[in-house]
Motif scaffolding. Structure first.
Motif, PDB file in Angstrom:
ATOM      1  N   THR A  40      35.000  38.387  45.917  1.00  0.00           N
ATOM      2  CA  THR A  40      36.319  38.020  45.391  1.00  0.00           C
ATOM      3  C   THR A  40      37.399  38.021  46.475  1.00  0.00           C
ATOM      4  N   ASN A  41      37.235  38.870  47.490  1.00  0.00           N
ATOM      5  CA  ASN A  41      38.211  38.933  48.588  1.00  0.00           C
ATOM      6  C   ASN A  41      37.483  39.379  49.863  1.00  0.00           C
TER       7      ASN A  41
ATOM      8  N   LEU B  54      35.924  43.142  54.315  1.00  0.00           N
ATOM      9  CA  LEU B  54      35.576  43.321  55.719  1.00  0.00           C
ATOM     10  C   LEU B  54      36.451  44.399  56.359  1.00  0.00           C
ATOM     11  N   ALA B  55      37.754  44.340  56.069  1.00  0.00           N
ATOM     12  CA  ALA B  55      38.664  45.345  56.627  1.00  0.00           C
ATOM     13  C   ALA B  55      38.315  46.741  56.122  1.00  0.00           C
ATOM     14  N   MET B  56      38.049  46.863  54.822  1.00  0.00           N
ATOM     15  CA  MET B  56      37.685  48.159  54.260  1.00  0.00           C
ATOM     16  C   MET B  56      36.378  48.667  54.862  1.00  0.00           C
ATOM     17  N   THR B  57      35.434  47.772  55.094  1.00  0.00           N
ATOM     18  CA  THR B  57      34.155  48.163  55.698  1.00  0.00           C
ATOM     19  C   THR B  57      34.357  48.717  57.096  1.00  0.00           C
TER      20      THR B  57
ATOM     21  N   ALA C 167      33.854  46.964  43.160  1.00  0.00           N
ATOM     22  CA  ALA C 167      32.560  46.292  43.023  1.00  0.00           C
ATOM     23  C   ALA C 167      32.671  44.795  43.301  1.00  0.00           C
ATOM     24  N   GLY C 168      31.792  44.309  44.167  1.00  0.00           N
ATOM     25  CA  GLY C 168      31.736  42.881  44.464  1.00  0.00           C
ATOM     26  C   GLY C 168      32.936  42.345  45.203  1.00  0.00           C
TER      27      GLY C 168
ATOM     28  N   PRO D 130      30.334  41.644  40.987  1.00  0.00           N
ATOM     29  CA  PRO D 130      31.802  41.618  41.146  1.00  0.00           C
ATOM     30  C   PRO D 130      32.546  41.796  39.835  1.00  0.00           C
ATOM     31  N   LEU D 131      33.666  42.506  39.915  1.00  0.00           N
ATOM     32  CA  LEU D 131      34.614  42.609  38.812  1.00  0.00           C
ATOM     33  C   LEU D 131      35.738  41.601  39.053  1.00  0.00           C
ATOM     34  N   ALA D 132      36.743  41.636  38.193  1.00  0.00           N
ATOM     35  CA  ALA D 132      37.885  40.722  38.353  1.00  0.00           C
ATOM     36  C   ALA D 132      38.573  40.985  39.690  1.00  0.00           C
TER      37      ALA D 132
END
Length: 481
Positions: free
Chosen positions: A367-368, A373-376, A362-363, A436-438
């Motif tokens: 945070t990164n 973007l790479a995961m998308t 999440a989020g 976003p989470l941590a």
């Protein structure tokens, strides 16, 4: 005479020899230097696999070895290159993970080298004996690799489940191979094709043997209904091992399945085509629907892989040169997408340990952003959306199916792909729109290398590299026609 026979065969099995001798050398290094040698052995393993890849591409001649038991043709060269790349990337990704999870030992990379040796034999198998030897060398090593994290209950359970079910599938395959030999009197694939071409050899017993062999190989690629091991083993095995299982072994099994059906039983295409069509439809639909309710990202990737093997079988079901080319292109894209995705899954780590829940992403875009973007890119490519490379893999297998008159199969594939779009887009939505989470711990250099290379290859580098890749796939497919 014998020495001349061996001298002609050894250059053709150069990559297998490099890995076999390398495994023995790495075992000696690990034995004499002790457990502290794990990182050194891992680095040497990656070097050995890459050296075998270079030797395969530039120094290994095409031909038959050991009387036709081993074949090196353009098809085998293409699939062996994918196997070696997949294995090298999996070993590279295991370095930091094994150290953090406290099961870093030199046996893991050595076992992966032995496993890869078996995969190369599978890809080049020219008869039933080489087929079984390669399959068992690969399988025996993987059983141990899946349970390598001995202090982790799920890893031990994964290894045990894979062993029991794998032994069953091996028995089925061996029984089928014995029937094929019994009814044709041949073990070499080319000789089997000649025997099958005679109408008198097409008996019910031969068809039963063919079905049993297909069932055994379907287990290795986790096609429905032989998929039952996949979710539990993917979740329970250490993540780098899961990355290995999801990539290289499936390339080897698909190569063996393609060679066995198209080369040995080409004259009986309508007989095995029915089985492959059923496996394809069942795998595509089950993989698409079953992944919808998954929260664990490794289990989600397991069901995703089941679906993707269904799409691969669409190309094989066509039984044509275009179909085999589609299979090769799809496997190249699948291996790239899978390795990149698992590199990012390995990066899902916070101070208190690894996380595997989809909603832990999440989020991530805040945070990164680069990881998000790479995961998308990888998720959308797995979904088969244009203009990403994953789209072209599906395009080629569906076009081949349509060209072979299997229009309903192609339509079902498109529907299954549309359903599967849901769970890939859900991950994208969680990363870009949820609170976003941590943040995760910084990615290690080896994970950045694998994830970055895979993402760039998926888009935009393939625009330049697609021409040579597709040409190589076309040349490899032409081997059987």
């Amino acid at each position: 005479m014998f020495s001349q026979f061996v001298a002609q065969s050894l250059p053709i099995v150069g990559p297998e020899l490099i890995l076999s001798v390398g495994a023995m050398g790495l075992l000696m290094v690990g034995t004499f230097l002790g457990e502290k040698s794990a990182r050194l052995v891992t680095s040497l393993t990656v070097g050995t696999l890459l050296f075998a890849l270079v030797w395969l591409l530039f120094a290994t001649p095409t031909g038959l070895a050991f009387g036709g038991s081993i074949i090196l043709d353009p098809f085998a060269r293409f699939m062996k290159a994918l196997v070696l790349i997949g294995a090298a990337a999996a070993v590279l990704m295991s370095t930091g993970y094994a150290e953090r999870e406290r099961f870093a030992n030199f046996e893991l990379p050595v076992l992966i080298v032995l496993c890869t040796t078996g995969m190369l034999v599978m890809v080049s198998a020219g008869d039933l004996i080489a087929l079984y030897m390669g399959l068992e060398l690969q399988s025996l090593a993987i059983y141990v690799i899946a349970a390598i994290h001995r202090d982790h209950v799920k890893s031990t359970e994964a290894g045990l489940k894979y062993f029991v079910l794998g032994a069953l599938s091996s028995g089925m395959l061996l029984y089928g191979a014995s029937l094929v030999y019994g009814f044709t009197g041949q073990i070499e694939f080319r000789a089997i094709a000649e025997a099958v071409a005679q109408d008198g050899a097409r008996s019910l017993g031969l068809i039963v043997g063919l079905v049993f062999v297909l069932a055994g190989l379907a287990f290795k690629i986790s096609a429905v209904p032989f998929h039952m091991w996949t979710p539990d083993v993917y979740e329970g095995a250490p993540t780098p091992v899961t990355a290995l299982l999801a990539g290289a072994p499936k390339v080897a099994a698909v190569a063996l399945l393609t060679r066995f059906t198209v080369q040995s039983f080409g004259p009986m295409t309508p007989d095995w085509q029915q089985v492959v069509v059923f496996l394809s439809i069942a795998s595509m639909l089950f993989g698409s629907f079953a992944a919808i309710g998954q929260r664990n990202i490794k289990r989600l990737m397991a069901y995703s892989s089941i679906g993707h093997m269904g799409y691969v079988l669409v190309g094989l079901a066509a039984g044509t040169e275009a179909g085999v080319q589609g299979v090769l292109i799809y496997m190249a894209t699948y291996v790239t997408m899978t390795l990149g995705t698992f590199a990012l899954i390995l990066a899902m780590r916070r101070r208190d340990g690894m996380v595997e829940d989809v909603y832990e992403l999440a989020g991530l875009s805040r945070t990164n952003p680069m990881m998000a973007l790479a995961m998308t890119v990888l998720m959308l490519s797995l979904a088969g959306l244009p203009p990403l490379l994953g789209f072209w893999g599906k395009y080629y297998v569906f076009i081949a199916a349509v060209g072979a008159g299997l229009v309903p199969l192609a339509v079902i594939g498109v529907i299954a792909s549309t359903i599967g779009l849901f769970y890939y887009l859900r991950i994208v939505k969680v990363m870009w729109f949820d609170e976003p989470l941590a943040g995760f711990e910084p990615m290690s250099m080896e994970l950045k290398l694998v994830a970055g290379a895979a993402t760039i290859f998926i888009f935009p580098a393939y625009i330049v590299l697609a021409g040579p890749l597709f040409a190589a796939a076309a040349a490899a497919a032409h081997t059987f026609f």
